[in-house]
Scaffold this active site. Structure first.
Site, PDB file in Angstrom:
ATOM      1  N   ALA A  59      44.671  35.927  40.200  1.00  0.00           N
ATOM      2  CA  ALA A  59      44.579  36.229  38.767  1.00  0.00           C
ATOM      3  C   ALA A  59      44.858  37.706  38.494  1.00  0.00           C
ATOM      4  O   ALA A  59      45.656  38.043  37.605  1.00  0.00           O
ATOM      5  CB  ALA A  59      43.195  35.836  38.242  1.00  0.00           C
ATOM      6  N   GLU A  60      44.232  38.600  39.264  1.00  0.00           N
ATOM      7  CA  GLU A  60      44.437  40.027  39.031  1.00  0.00           C
ATOM      8  C   GLU A  60      45.866  40.440  39.343  1.00  0.00           C
ATOM      9  O   GLU A  60      46.447  41.282  38.649  1.00  0.00           O
ATOM     10  CB  GLU A  60      43.451  40.876  39.834  1.00  0.00           C
ATOM     11  CG  GLU A  60      43.618  42.347  39.519  1.00  0.00           C
ATOM     12  CD  GLU A  60      42.388  43.182  39.778  1.00  0.00           C
ATOM     13  OE1 GLU A  60      42.495  44.400  39.556  1.00  0.00           O
ATOM     14  OE2 GLU A  60      41.344  42.647  40.187  1.00  0.00           O
ATOM     15  N   THR A  61      46.453  39.852  40.353  1.00  0.00           N
ATOM     16  CA  THR A  61      47.843  40.158  40.695  1.00  0.00           C
ATOM     17  C   THR A  61      48.773  39.799  39.543  1.00  0.00           C
ATOM     18  O   THR A  61      49.609  40.615  39.126  1.00  0.00           O
ATOM     19  CB  THR A  61      48.259  39.396  41.968  1.00  0.00           C
ATOM     20  OG1 THR A  61      47.448  39.840  43.060  1.00  0.00           O
ATOM     21  CG2 THR A  61      49.733  39.616  42.285  1.00  0.00           C
ATOM     22  N   SER A  64      48.164  42.034  36.492  1.00  0.00           N
ATOM     23  CA  SER A  64      48.605  43.410  36.759  1.00  0.00           C
ATOM     24  C   SER A  64      50.119  43.549  36.707  1.00  0.00           C
ATOM     25  O   SER A  64      50.648  44.539  36.185  1.00  0.00           O
ATOM     26  CB  SER A  64      48.085  43.872  38.117  1.00  0.00           C
ATOM     27  OG  SER A  64      46.680  43.974  38.105  1.00  0.00           O
TER      28      SER A  64
END
Length: 138
Positions: A59-61, A64
């Site tokens: 999710a963060e990848t 980002s």
């Protein structure tokens, strides 16, 4: 004689990024949306279920990368807040995440990221906010 102990740094190898370790594959990236996949195999916790931390990293990848596309040249996106609700887990296959912009500002960008299993069942709903900063030249 060289020290081959596990604590010795290996100066001959190239650093491996987290996305490579997790097997994350980017399918689409734009400021509005990012899509990527990740295998369950190799990303499980001791009970054989997809690890929540791996799901959060996916999710963060995705968020980002989308935020970096929004930031544009000469700027970076850095995550400042991530929350994730895990609805269910997976034991096999490839999961797919889609980050969708919910706020695109000058100094921050926020995305909702939905992670689905191979049967299109929702595994996780996450929200990521990134701060957009100028590249440092020092």
């Amino acid at each position: 004689m060289t020290d081959a102990s596990p604590t010795s740094p290996d100066t001959t190898s190239v650093p491996v990024r987290l996305v490579d370790r997790l097997g994350i594959h980017l399918v689409e990236v734009s400021a509005q949306r990012a899509v990527g996949t990740m295998p369950v195999e190799g990303n499980t916790q001791p009970y054989g279920l997809l690890h929540g931390g791996a799901t959060a990293a996916l999710a963060e990848t995705l968020g980002s990368y989308a935020a970096a596309a929004h930031a544009g040249p000469g700027r970076h996106a850095v995550g400042i807040e991530l929350s994730a609700t895990h609805h269910r887990s997976a034991r096999a296959g490839i999961v797919t995440g889609t980050a969708t912009a919910i706020h695109l500002g000058r100094s921050t960008a926020t995305y909702e990221i939905v992670v689905l299993d191979p049967e299109s069942r929702r595994l996780c709903t996450a929200r990521l906010t990134c701060m957009l900063i100028d590249d440092r030249t020092d």
